[in-house]
Design a protein around this motif. Structure first.
Motif, PDB file in Angstrom:
ATOM      1  N   LYS A 109     -47.687 -18.867   7.500  1.00  0.00           N
ATOM      2  CA  LYS A 109     -46.463 -19.310   8.161  1.00  0.00           C
ATOM      3  C   LYS A 109     -45.262 -18.417   7.862  1.00  0.00           C
ATOM      4  N   ASN A 110     -45.434 -17.455   6.966  1.00  0.00           N
ATOM      5  CA  ASN A 110     -44.342 -16.530   6.655  1.00  0.00           C
ATOM      6  C   ASN A 110     -44.683 -15.086   7.001  1.00  0.00           C
ATOM      7  N   LEU A 111     -45.672 -14.891   7.860  1.00  0.00           N
ATOM      8  CA  LEU A 111     -46.082 -13.530   8.204  1.00  0.00           C
ATOM      9  C   LEU A 111     -44.948 -12.728   8.829  1.00  0.00           C
ATOM     10  N   GLY A 112     -44.104 -13.393   9.599  1.00  0.00           N
ATOM     11  CA  GLY A 112     -42.996 -12.677  10.219  1.00  0.00           C
ATOM     12  C   GLY A 112     -42.107 -11.999   9.195  1.00  0.00           C
ATOM     13  N   GLU A 113     -41.787 -12.719   8.107  1.00  0.00           N
ATOM     14  CA  GLU A 113     -40.976 -12.129   7.040  1.00  0.00           C
ATOM     15  C   GLU A 113     -41.767 -11.088   6.261  1.00  0.00           C
ATOM     16  N   LEU A 114     -43.038 -11.376   5.987  1.00  0.00           N
ATOM     17  CA  LEU A 114     -43.838 -10.472   5.164  1.00  0.00           C
ATOM     18  C   LEU A 114     -44.089  -9.133   5.846  1.00  0.00           C
ATOM     19  N   LYS A 115     -44.010  -9.089   7.158  1.00  0.00           N
ATOM     20  CA  LYS A 115     -44.190  -7.813   7.865  1.00  0.00           C
ATOM     21  C   LYS A 115     -42.987  -6.891   7.709  1.00  0.00           C
ATOM     22  N   ASP A 116     -41.853  -7.435   7.252  1.00  0.00           N
ATOM     23  CA  ASP A 116     -40.643  -6.638   6.986  1.00  0.00           C
ATOM     24  C   ASP A 116     -40.046  -6.009   8.240  1.00  0.00           C
ATOM     25  N   GLU A 117     -40.432  -6.467   9.412  1.00  0.00           N
ATOM     26  CA  GLU A 117     -39.967  -5.811  10.634  1.00  0.00           C
ATOM     27  C   GLU A 117     -38.450  -5.915  10.798  1.00  0.00           C
ATOM     28  N   ALA A 118     -37.876  -7.036  10.387  1.00  0.00           N
ATOM     29  CA  ALA A 118     -36.439  -7.225  10.579  1.00  0.00           C
ATOM     30  C   ALA A 118     -35.607  -6.409   9.597  1.00  0.00           C
ATOM     31  N   ARG A 119     -36.218  -5.930   8.525  1.00  0.00           N
ATOM     32  CA  ARG A 119     -35.461  -5.222   7.489  1.00  0.00           C
ATOM     33  C   ARG A 119     -35.390  -3.715   7.733  1.00  0.00           C
ATOM     34  N   GLY A 120     -36.217  -3.200   8.607  1.00  0.00           N
ATOM     35  CA  GLY A 120     -36.179  -1.775   8.895  1.00  0.00           C
ATOM     36  C   GLY A 120     -36.624  -0.898   7.747  1.00  0.00           C
ATOM     37  N   ILE A 121     -37.616  -1.352   6.975  1.00  0.00           N
ATOM     38  CA  ILE A 121     -38.091  -0.588   5.823  1.00  0.00           C
ATOM     39  C   ILE A 121     -39.529  -0.153   6.044  1.00  0.00           C
ATOM     40  N   THR A 122     -40.003   0.731   5.178  1.00  0.00           N
ATOM     41  CA  THR A 122     -41.383   1.194   5.254  1.00  0.00           C
ATOM     42  C   THR A 122     -42.327   0.005   5.092  1.00  0.00           C
ATOM     43  N   PRO A 123     -43.265  -0.200   5.997  1.00  0.00           N
ATOM     44  CA  PRO A 123     -44.173  -1.349   5.882  1.00  0.00           C
ATOM     45  C   PRO A 123     -44.970  -1.305   4.583  1.00  0.00           C
ATOM     46  N   ALA A 124     -45.225  -2.471   4.030  1.00  0.00           N
ATOM     47  CA  ALA A 124     -46.010  -2.558   2.802  1.00  0.00           C
ATOM     48  C   ALA A 124     -47.441  -2.111   3.058  1.00  0.00           C
ATOM     49  N   ARG A 125     -48.013  -1.456   2.065  1.00  0.00           N
ATOM     50  CA  ARG A 125     -49.422  -1.078   2.123  1.00  0.00           C
ATOM     51  C   ARG A 125     -50.299  -2.175   1.527  1.00  0.00           C
ATOM     52  N   ASP A 126     -49.770  -2.838   0.484  1.00  0.00           N
ATOM     53  CA  ASP A 126     -50.523  -3.891  -0.200  1.00  0.00           C
ATOM     54  C   ASP A 126     -49.585  -5.037  -0.562  1.00  0.00           C
ATOM     55  N   TYR A 127     -50.181  -6.230  -0.693  1.00  0.00           N
ATOM     56  CA  TYR A 127     -49.441  -7.427  -1.092  1.00  0.00           C
ATOM     57  C   TYR A 127     -50.096  -8.012  -2.343  1.00  0.00           C
ATOM     58  N   VAL A 128     -49.293  -8.201  -3.396  1.00  0.00           N
ATOM     59  CA  VAL A 128     -49.762  -8.891  -4.596  1.00  0.00           C
ATOM     60  C   VAL A 128     -49.342 -10.350  -4.463  1.00  0.00           C
TER      61      VAL A 128
END
Length: 433
Positions: A109-128
């Motif tokens: 339910k938080n994938l939208g935030e976890l994708k970081d699309e709104a922040r304009g940053i390099t996408p994450a490669r891994d999630y801990v």
């Protein structure tokens, strides 16, 4: 690592014990100055993972306030240089009408935030992805390096355990040389345990199984692939129960990373009690949380102690101890313990307001209520929650040896044989529990 790894802390689950009546388990005080949630946050920060999301839901006010006050965002410089510990609270949206149903559902339910699309940053490669209710110290740089070296889709941090504990945890069958997970069962039955026993278990009594620590590393593509499965199959709501077995069924590469240091899952009152007492033992935790920080005591004076005897005790800032004897115990911030009082094997979680000994005397003369433990008391094997008032000549010793009891109308409960004085409770002079 700060650019390519995100931390996701699962802190929204409900835990049923006397300490979570007013707050989530990750918001319960730990040691003298931390909250439980500070453990995963500090493990991330010390590894250079400085973009962290904390997923909250149950009794979240205390936790949300602590995160906001303790970890202000750094928004200087380019987007990739920014750092944050952001709360993602459960919410209803146009497309999501229900609250989090489990750990996997919270992530989905938080994938939208976890994708970081709104922040304009390099996408994450891994999630801990981490539990918010465990005490440990782990080098996440080594964990992520192992994950990438194996080119794993999912890596599970694991700890050895015996058969009794294995029945309450997620247990993996792991290839002895490659570390690849071949089978994973959450809370296996006695019949299932035979196939999950480690091949070298004969040489490891009490460590026959590998148990999940609730710490996972997901490759970005693997996380979103599993999230897609969850959208199609909404009944799959837990990472351990559902996502890991499903990943294995899809022949994804799942590996086990064995952690040999201290680790204690804090999912019950007994776990919480034992872990805190470990903090007072100089050998048990071996510096596990010594360099972890929160900001609960940032403006408090040092503890004041006069004519006291202490043996294996942690004392929080702002505490006032006068003429008392305390052993094998942990005292939170602004704790007061009076003259002639004996405290053994106990946790006193502290108070929200600091008072000097003189202030306390003057307040008592005015008839005001004051927090803390009065004179000539005896406390043994108990937990005193925050802002409790214990009068003079009180004994909290579980005199009748009760295992379970709810006396919350009188200000206390008993669970697993441990007496808990409730938050904001008032125990009158002379009471014996």
């Amino acid at each position: 690592m700060s650019r390519t790894v995100r931390g996701v802390i699962l802190a929204g689950g409900e835990t049923k014990n006397p300490l979570t009546k007013y707050r989530a388990m990750p918001a319960v005080p730990l040691g003298s100055s931390l909250l439980m949630v500070d453990v995963p946050v500090n493990n991330c920060l010390q590894a250079g993972i400085n973009k962290i999301y904390v997923l909250t839901q149950f009794q979240s006010h205390t936790l949300n306030s602590h995160i906001a006050a303790s970890y202000p965002p750094m928004k200087l410089g380019a987007p990739d240089q920014q750092a944050w510990v952001d709360v993602l609270a459960a919410q209803q949206t146009v497309t999501e009408r229900e609250w989090y149903q489990g750990s996997a559902d919270a992530v989905r339910k938080n994938l939208g935030e976890l994708k970081d699309e709104a922040r304009g940053i390099t996408p994450a490669r891994d999630y801990v992805i981490l539990s918010g209710s465990a005490v440990y110290k782990m080098d996440f740089q080594k964990l992520v390096a192992f994950h990438r070296e194996k080119n794993a889709d999912v890596t599970i941090a694991m700890h050895t355990c015996g058969e009794a504990d294995a029945r309450t945890k997620g247990i993996a069958q792991v290839h002895p040389s490659s570390g690849k997970v071949m089978k994973f069962l959450e809370k296996p039955t006695a019949d299932d345990l035979g196939s999950l026993r480690r091949e070298d278990a004969a040489a490891a009594p009490g460590a026959e199984f590998l148990a999940s620590m609730g710490i996972y590393v997901f490759k970005r593509e693997a996380l979103f692939r599993q999230a897609g499965v969850l959208i199609d199959r909404p009944q799959l709501v837990h990472i351990g129960h559902h996502v890991i077995p499903n990943a294995l069924a899809q022949e994804m590469k799942v590996y086990a990373y064995q952690h040999d240091g201290y680790w204690h899952d804090v999912s019950s009152l007994k776990d919480f009690f034992e872990t805190n007492l470990d903090l007072a033992d100089p050998d048990a935790l071996m510096g596990t949380i010594d360099d972890m920080t929160g900001r609960r005591g940032a403006s408090l004076p040092p503890a004041m102690m006069q004519d006291v005897e202490l043996d294996r005790v942690i004392v929080g800032d702002g505490s006032v101890l006068v003429g008392c004897k305390i052993s094998n115990s942990v005292l939170g911030e602004s704790t007061y313990v009076g003259r002639g009082t004996i405290v053994e094997n106990a946790l006193i979680l502290g108070n929200g307001a600091w008072m000097s000994d003189l202030d306390r005397k003057q307040a008592l003369e005015r008839g005001d209520r004051v927090y803390g433990v009065g004179d000539n008391c005896f406390l043994r094997r108990c937990v005193v929650d925050e802002n409790a008032t214990i009068g003079n000549n009180v004994q909290i010793i579980n005199k009748s040896g009760v295992a379970e009891a709810d006396r919350s109308e009188s200000g206390f409960m008993v669970q697993d044989g441990i007496v808990v004085v409730m938050r904001n409770a008032v125990l009158p002079d002379g009471i014996v529990i």
